[in-house]
Scaffold this motif. Structure first.
Motif, PDB file in Angstrom:
ATOM      1  N   PHE A 222       0.978  -1.282   0.172  1.00 20.71           N
ATOM      2  CA  PHE A 222       0.054   0.028   0.107  1.00 20.71           C
ATOM      3  C   PHE A 222       0.948   1.370   0.060  1.00 20.71           C
ATOM      4  CE2 PHE A 222      -3.845  -2.195   2.271  1.00 20.71           C
ATOM      5  CZ  PHE A 222      -4.290  -2.337   0.910  1.00 20.71           C
ATOM      6  N   HIS A 223       0.544   2.134  -0.701  1.00 16.64           N
ATOM      7  CA  HIS A 223       1.388   3.274  -0.990  1.00 16.64           C
ATOM      8  C   HIS A 223       0.143   4.602  -0.503  1.00 16.64           C
ATOM      9  CE1 HIS A 223       4.656   5.819  -3.291  1.00 16.64           C
ATOM     10  NE2 HIS A 223       4.416   6.253  -1.909  1.00 16.64           N
ATOM     11  N   TRP A 224       0.402   5.288   0.530  1.00 17.81           N
ATOM     12  CA  TRP A 224      -0.532   6.134   1.139  1.00 17.81           C
ATOM     13  C   TRP A 224      -0.211   7.409   0.547  1.00 17.81           C
ATOM     14  CZ3 TRP A 224      -4.591   4.345   4.069  1.00 17.81           C
ATOM     15  CH2 TRP A 224      -4.727   3.151   4.243  1.00 17.81           C
ATOM     16  N   HIS A 225      -1.043   7.998  -0.400  1.00 17.22           N
ATOM     17  CA  HIS A 225      -0.709   9.431  -0.806  1.00 17.22           C
ATOM     18  C   HIS A 225      -2.013  10.384  -0.099  1.00 17.22           C
ATOM     19  CE1 HIS A 225       2.221   9.288  -4.224  1.00 17.22           C
ATOM     20  NE2 HIS A 225       1.762   7.866  -4.327  1.00 17.22           N
ATOM     21  N   ALA A 226      -2.914   9.845   0.332  1.00 11.71           N
ATOM     22  CA  ALA A 226      -3.883  10.833   0.829  1.00 11.71           C
ATOM     23  C   ALA A 226      -3.955  10.751   2.423  1.00 11.71           C
ATOM     24  CB  ALA A 226      -5.370  10.463   0.262  1.00 11.71           C
ATOM     25  N   VAL A 227      -4.307  11.445   3.130  1.00  7.49           N
ATOM     26  CA  VAL A 227      -4.150  11.548   4.519  1.00  7.49           C
ATOM     27  C   VAL A 227      -5.777  11.485   5.132  1.00  7.49           C
ATOM     28  CG1 VAL A 227      -3.572  12.990   6.653  1.00  7.49           C
ATOM     29  CG2 VAL A 227      -2.274  13.006   4.314  1.00  7.49           C
ATOM     30  N   THR A 253       1.349  -6.434   3.530  1.00  7.33           N
ATOM     31  CA  THR A 253       2.785  -6.671   3.615  1.00  7.33           C
ATOM     32  C   THR A 253       3.573  -5.681   3.998  1.00  7.33           C
ATOM     33  OG1 THR A 253       2.290  -8.470   2.032  1.00  7.33           O
ATOM     34  CG2 THR A 253       4.692  -7.978   2.516  1.00  7.33           C
ATOM     35  N   THR A 254       3.438  -4.278   3.139  1.00  2.00           N
ATOM     36  CA  THR A 254       4.121  -3.342   3.380  1.00  2.00           C
ATOM     37  C   THR A 254       3.366  -1.890   3.131  1.00  2.00           C
ATOM     38  OG1 THR A 254       6.134  -4.493   2.312  1.00  2.00           O
ATOM     39  CG2 THR A 254       6.187  -1.965   2.380  1.00  2.00           C
ATOM     40  N   ALA A 255       3.729  -0.949   3.997  1.00  2.00           N
ATOM     41  CA  ALA A 255       2.849   0.128   3.908  1.00  2.00           C
ATOM     42  C   ALA A 255       3.971   1.392   3.731  1.00  2.00           C
ATOM     43  CB  ALA A 255       1.924   0.779   4.978  1.00  2.00           C
ATOM     44  N   ILE A 256       3.797   2.268   2.667  1.00  2.00           N
ATOM     45  CA  ILE A 256       4.720   3.290   2.202  1.00  2.00           C
ATOM     46  C   ILE A 256       3.856   4.597   2.491  1.00  2.00           C
ATOM     47  CG2 ILE A 256       6.089   4.335   0.449  1.00  2.00           C
ATOM     48  CD1 ILE A 256       6.135   1.604  -0.954  1.00  2.00           C
ATOM     49  N   VAL A 257       4.467   5.424   3.440  1.00  2.00           N
ATOM     50  CA  VAL A 257       3.827   6.696   3.725  1.00  2.00           C
ATOM     51  C   VAL A 257       4.897   7.896   3.190  1.00  2.00           C
ATOM     52  CG1 VAL A 257       2.513   5.865   5.521  1.00  2.00           C
ATOM     53  CG2 VAL A 257       4.794   6.763   5.906  1.00  2.00           C
ATOM     54  N   ASN A 262       1.781  10.904   8.038  1.00  2.00           N
ATOM     55  CA  ASN A 262       1.052   9.896   7.592  1.00  2.00           C
ATOM     56  C   ASN A 262       0.990   8.684   8.213  1.00  2.00           C
ATOM     57  OD1 ASN A 262       1.864  12.092   5.637  1.00  2.00           O
ATOM     58  ND2 ASN A 262       0.200  11.090   4.163  1.00  2.00           N
ATOM     59  N   GLN A 263       1.756   8.442   9.024  1.00  2.55           N
ATOM     60  CA  GLN A 263       2.023   6.937   9.629  1.00  2.55           C
ATOM     61  C   GLN A 263       0.828   6.695  10.348  1.00  2.55           C
ATOM     62  OE1 GLN A 263       6.702   7.187  10.753  1.00  2.55           O
ATOM     63  NE2 GLN A 263       5.788   5.672  11.441  1.00  2.55           N
ATOM     64  N   PRO A 264       0.025   7.465  11.049  1.00  2.00           N
ATOM     65  CA  PRO A 264      -1.104   6.822  11.635  1.00  2.00           C
ATOM     66  C   PRO A 264      -2.094   6.176  11.029  1.00  2.00           C
ATOM     67  CG  PRO A 264      -0.662   8.878  12.882  1.00  2.00           C
ATOM     68  CD  PRO A 264       0.460   8.787  11.580  1.00  2.00           C
ATOM     69  N   ASP A 265      -2.021   6.736   9.545  1.00  2.00           N
ATOM     70  CA  ASP A 265      -3.174   6.177   8.816  1.00  2.00           C
ATOM     71  C   ASP A 265      -2.853   4.568   8.456  1.00  2.00           C
ATOM     72  OD1 ASP A 265      -4.788   8.284   8.458  1.00  2.00           O
ATOM     73  OD2 ASP A 265      -3.494   9.202   6.803  1.00  2.00           O
ATOM     74  N   ALA A 266      -1.475   4.503   8.096  1.00  2.00           N
ATOM     75  CA  ALA A 266      -0.886   2.988   8.016  1.00  2.00           C
ATOM     76  C   ALA A 266      -0.925   2.244   9.336  1.00  2.00           C
ATOM     77  CB  ALA A 266       0.390   3.052   7.263  1.00  2.00           C
ATOM     78  N   GLU A 267      -0.657   2.570  10.251  1.00  2.08           N
ATOM     79  CA  GLU A 267      -0.508   1.856  11.574  1.00  2.08           C
ATOM     80  C   GLU A 267      -2.143   1.534  11.944  1.00  2.08           C
ATOM     81  OE1 GLU A 267       1.138   4.606  14.263  1.00  2.08           O
ATOM     82  OE2 GLU A 267       3.424   4.291  13.634  1.00  2.08           O
ATOM     83  N   VAL A 268      -3.228   2.091  11.805  1.00  2.00           N
ATOM     84  CA  VAL A 268      -4.399   1.527  12.042  1.00  2.00           C
ATOM     85  C   VAL A 268      -4.656   0.431  11.412  1.00  2.00           C
ATOM     86  CG1 VAL A 268      -6.943   2.225  11.796  1.00  2.00           C
ATOM     87  CG2 VAL A 268      -5.318   3.977  12.592  1.00  2.00           C
TER      88      VAL A 268
END
Length: 504
Positions: A222-227, A253-257, A262-268
């Motif tokens: 996952f590549h997180w562009h939005a917040v 498997t992997t999250a890219i922020v 932006n990290q909290p969006d992926a950590e949830v």
């Protein structure tokens, strides 16, 4: 029935370690040398280890170990006629195959531009290159990733982005079927996906994609562009929405922020690992050091001298005034700071006129309107301003025209408070041209601005915009150019992105 034919005895001998003679051993080593460029030592007589290893067929293309000279010759001849080689060359052994499930422009926005940059840098879509150039010319990029692109374009223009339409569902199912077909046709086991911003229609789209595609891919990136998705899940989502989102998008498997913000969006959603990879763009101003740096420094010194004499009441009224060019480049929406920038420049000009200063600001607005009511409001505003010579709106322009405006500008103004703002591309471009910046303390933006910088303001505060414009106009923007080179270069971005995608 009891007769053991010579051909059968020969076949049995080849699979009995204790009956393999020197000639057979040399023959086995030769065949493995041809196919794999690395001989495998046969088992010593008397050992109970099977030769070849049990996982031989899983690691190599030929199912039988000993083909015989004639069979091997025929197999290699057929491979040459198909313009292929019997096995992959050693340089391909460490390459990763990746399904890139994301759309490229149009419509043009930051996310689609970054997907296009990634696709071009990683060598383009392997399927198209296979059809055009053959498999021998596929592997030209140095990042070790083979991309199979699913151009999942659901919107035909910017206003249609995120808008729910039933016509998008058949398209989405077709794109998912295409990704699944790539999985089995080319043996691709990794998938790259950009999760949605916290809009229900977009989140439901992610549910469909993950429901159909995720069971077929071992690795999910996952590549997180939005917040904002993490906060939406914890504060606004219903119980069923929260459960389905965790079920379908959780434990990737992997999250890219893009930044620490932006990290909290992926950590949830509890991914296996998280990487921070900032955006990067090709340098739009490669001649900055040789041509533009000195111009910026001289311009800042000149404006500083003018501002120091701004309280002079005896100045000649016929003396021409100096114009400071302020650039706003973004979608012309309220939450991008469009109307705040206009009001801020108007207040700054009023303060300069009150001080009888021979300096004035001129604002150039570049971008398209996404809503008809905001365009009508802007046209009405122009009629009420009176003398609007200090304001011009150019709409959507070409890329060469955009680079020319960056060169001519003295200040870049972007007072955004867009809810899903990630890492604005226009700020990165302004840094590349060494422009002083006026922007907001919003989302991840302050992470890339120097501390105690006077151009950082609160959202929806035109009065602070006016103060910041007067403060940063005399600042040399060379430090922003340094920030661009250190944090947002395209080489660093692509290297970090490839390492994050391939991380074990």
């Amino acid at each position: 029935m009891g007769i053991n034919r010579p051909s059968q005895r020969k076949h049995d001998d080849l699979h009995r370690p204790d009956r393999v003679g020197p000639e057979c051993q040399r023959r086995a080593t030769t065949i493995l040398d041809i196919n794999h460029a690395r001989p495998i030592k046969p088992a010593s007589p008397g050992s109970h280890r099977r030769f070849p290893p049990r996982d031989f067929q899983a690691r190599h293309r030929y199912p039988p170990l000993f083909l015989g000279r004639s069979a091997l010759r025929r197999k290699r001849t057929r491979a040459r006629s198909r313009n292929t080689v019997p096995t992959h060359p050693p340089s391909r052994l460490d390459k990763m195959k990746l399904v890139l499930f994301a759309h490229t422009p149009p419509p043009v926005h930051g996310q689609s531009l970054m997907v296009q940059l990634m696709l071009n840098a990683f060598g383009g879509d392997c399927r198209r290159k296979t059809a055009q150039a053959g498999p021998r010319q596929l592997h030209t990029n140095t990042y070790g990733i083979e991309v199979y692109h699913v151009n999942a374009r659901l919107s035909h223009d910017l206003p249609d982005v995120g808008r729910p339409r039933f016509a998008k569902i058949p398209k989405l199912i077709f794109y998912c079927a295409q990704a699944i077909w790539i999985r089995f046709r080319y043996g691709v086991t990794a998938m790259y996906y950009v999760p949605a911003p916290p809009r229900r229609a977009a989140i439901y789209r992610d549910w469909i994609v993950m429901l159909l595609c995720r069971p077929f891919f071992k690795t999910l990136v996952f590549h997180w562009h939005a917040v904002g998705l993490g906060a939406w899940l914890t504060q606004q989502a219903t119980g069923i929405e929260r459960w389905l989102t965790h079920r379908l998008l959780g434990r990737a498997t992997t999250a890219i922020v893009l930044s620490r913000f932006n990290q909290p969006d992926a950590e949830v959603l509890r991914p296996g690992r998280i990487f921070v990879v900032t955006n990067g763009i090709p340098d739009p101003c490669p001649d900055y050091a040789s041509n533009l740096a000195a111009k910026r420094a001289n311009r800042a010194s000149h404006l500083q001298r003018l501002f120091q004499t701004r309280t002079s009441a005896t100045a000649n009224s016929t003396q021409p005034s100096e114009t400071v060019h302020v650039l706003f480049l973004a979608h012309c929406t309220r939450d991008k700071g469009f109307f705040d920038a206009i009001e801020g420049v108007r207040l700054a000009n009023a303060r300069l006129a009150a001080d009888k200063t021979r300096v004035s600001f001129r604002l150039t607005m570049v971008g398209s309107f996404l809503r008809a009511d905001e365009q009508a409001e802007f046209e009405k505003l122009i009629g009420t301003i009176g003398d609007a010579s200090w304001l011009r709106h150019l709409g959507f322009i070409s890329e060469p025209e955009k680079w020319a405006l960056y060169r001519e500008a003295d200040v870049f103004c972007f007072p955004t408070y867009f809810a899903f703002e990630g890492q604005p591309m226009n700020l990165i471009e302004a840094m590349a041209f060494g422009l002083p910046i006026v922007t907001t303390r919003w989302r991840s933006i302050p992470e890339h601005i120097p501390s105690n910088y006077p151009g950082l303001i609160d959202p929806q505060r035109p009065d602070q915009i006016a103060t910041a414009l007067l403060a940063v106009t005399t600042i040399d923007g060379t430090r922003f150019r340094q920030i661009f080179e250190n944090q947002f270069s395209v080489a660093r971005h692509l290297k970090d992105l490839a390492n994050a995608i391939k991380a074990d």
